[in-house]
Design a protein around this motif. Structure first.
Motif, PDB file in Angstrom:
ATOM      1  N   VAL A 125     -13.772  34.925 -24.792  1.00 47.99           N
ATOM      2  CA  VAL A 125     -15.119  34.165 -25.248  1.00 47.99           C
ATOM      3  C   VAL A 125     -16.183  34.629 -24.290  1.00 47.99           C
ATOM      4  CG1 VAL A 125     -16.188  31.963 -25.036  1.00 47.99           C
ATOM      5  CG2 VAL A 125     -14.110  32.347 -25.981  1.00 47.99           C
ATOM      6  N   TRP A 126     -15.942  34.962 -22.775  1.00 45.08           N
ATOM      7  CA  TRP A 126     -16.763  35.467 -22.056  1.00 45.08           C
ATOM      8  C   TRP A 126     -17.344  36.832 -22.348  1.00 45.08           C
ATOM      9  CZ3 TRP A 126     -16.459  39.483 -18.041  1.00 45.08           C
ATOM     10  CH2 TRP A 126     -17.521  39.444 -17.190  1.00 45.08           C
ATOM     11  N   ILE A 127     -16.757  37.851 -22.891  1.00 44.15           N
ATOM     12  CA  ILE A 127     -16.989  38.924 -23.248  1.00 44.15           C
ATOM     13  C   ILE A 127     -18.011  38.834 -24.529  1.00 44.15           C
ATOM     14  CG2 ILE A 127     -16.373  41.228 -24.396  1.00 44.15           C
ATOM     15  CD1 ILE A 127     -13.896  41.165 -22.722  1.00 44.15           C
ATOM     16  N   ARG A 128     -17.735  38.151 -25.444  1.00 42.97           N
ATOM     17  CA  ARG A 128     -18.597  37.642 -26.619  1.00 42.97           C
ATOM     18  C   ARG A 128     -19.952  37.169 -26.079  1.00 42.97           C
ATOM     19  NH1 ARG A 128     -20.980  39.101 -30.403  1.00 42.97           N
ATOM     20  NH2 ARG A 128     -20.934  37.741 -32.369  1.00 42.97           N
ATOM     21  N   LEU A 158      -8.217  33.934 -24.139  1.00 44.12           N
ATOM     22  CA  LEU A 158      -9.081  33.424 -24.920  1.00 44.12           C
ATOM     23  C   LEU A 158     -10.443  33.271 -23.992  1.00 44.12           C
ATOM     24  CD1 LEU A 158      -9.986  31.871 -27.476  1.00 44.12           C
ATOM     25  CD2 LEU A 158      -9.131  29.961 -26.530  1.00 44.12           C
ATOM     26  N   ALA A 159     -10.171  32.761 -22.873  1.00 47.23           N
ATOM     27  CA  ALA A 159     -11.579  32.711 -21.872  1.00 47.23           C
ATOM     28  C   ALA A 159     -12.378  33.992 -21.911  1.00 47.23           C
ATOM     29  CB  ALA A 159     -10.989  32.178 -20.769  1.00 47.23           C
ATOM     30  N   LEU A 169       3.374  31.039 -21.159  1.00 44.93           N
ATOM     31  CA  LEU A 169       2.694  31.741 -22.190  1.00 44.93           C
ATOM     32  C   LEU A 169       1.459  30.761 -22.604  1.00 44.93           C
ATOM     33  CD1 LEU A 169       5.793  32.532 -24.632  1.00 44.93           C
ATOM     34  CD2 LEU A 169       4.516  34.222 -22.991  1.00 44.93           C
ATOM     35  N   LEU A 170       1.319  29.679 -22.569  1.00 40.98           N
ATOM     36  CA  LEU A 170       0.168  28.893 -22.855  1.00 40.98           C
ATOM     37  C   LEU A 170      -0.994  29.208 -21.855  1.00 40.98           C
ATOM     38  CD1 LEU A 170      -1.046  26.861 -24.680  1.00 40.98           C
ATOM     39  CD2 LEU A 170      -0.442  24.903 -22.909  1.00 40.98           C
ATOM     40  N   VAL A 171      -0.656  29.411 -20.658  1.00 44.07           N
ATOM     41  CA  VAL A 171      -1.857  29.494 -19.507  1.00 44.07           C
ATOM     42  C   VAL A 171      -2.176  31.188 -19.957  1.00 44.07           C
ATOM     43  CG1 VAL A 171      -1.973  30.197 -17.215  1.00 44.07           C
ATOM     44  CG2 VAL A 171      -0.841  28.180 -17.981  1.00 44.07           C
TER      45      VAL A 171
END
Length: 57
Positions: A43-46, A39-40, A31-33
């Protein structure tokens, strides 16, 4: 809509693989991965969506 359901479809086999290869203690790590991947991607899309367009108001 279809993209939103991919997580539910993909996570179940990954959880089963993690539990069968190690133990139930692997579930928090999986779940953490998964959260890190989401999240990655967010951030990449943003970062690469470009500058906001001005309203012609």
């Amino acid at each position: 809509m279809t993209g939103g359901t991919m997580g539910a479809v993909a996570i179940q086999p990954l959880m089963g693989l993690a539990v069968s290869s190690s133990s139930v203690a692997a579930i928090p790590l999986v779940l953490l991965v998964l959260a890190g991947c989401v999240l990655a991607v967010s951030v990449w899309i943003r970062l690469f969506q470009g500058p906001p367009e001005a309203d012609p108001a």
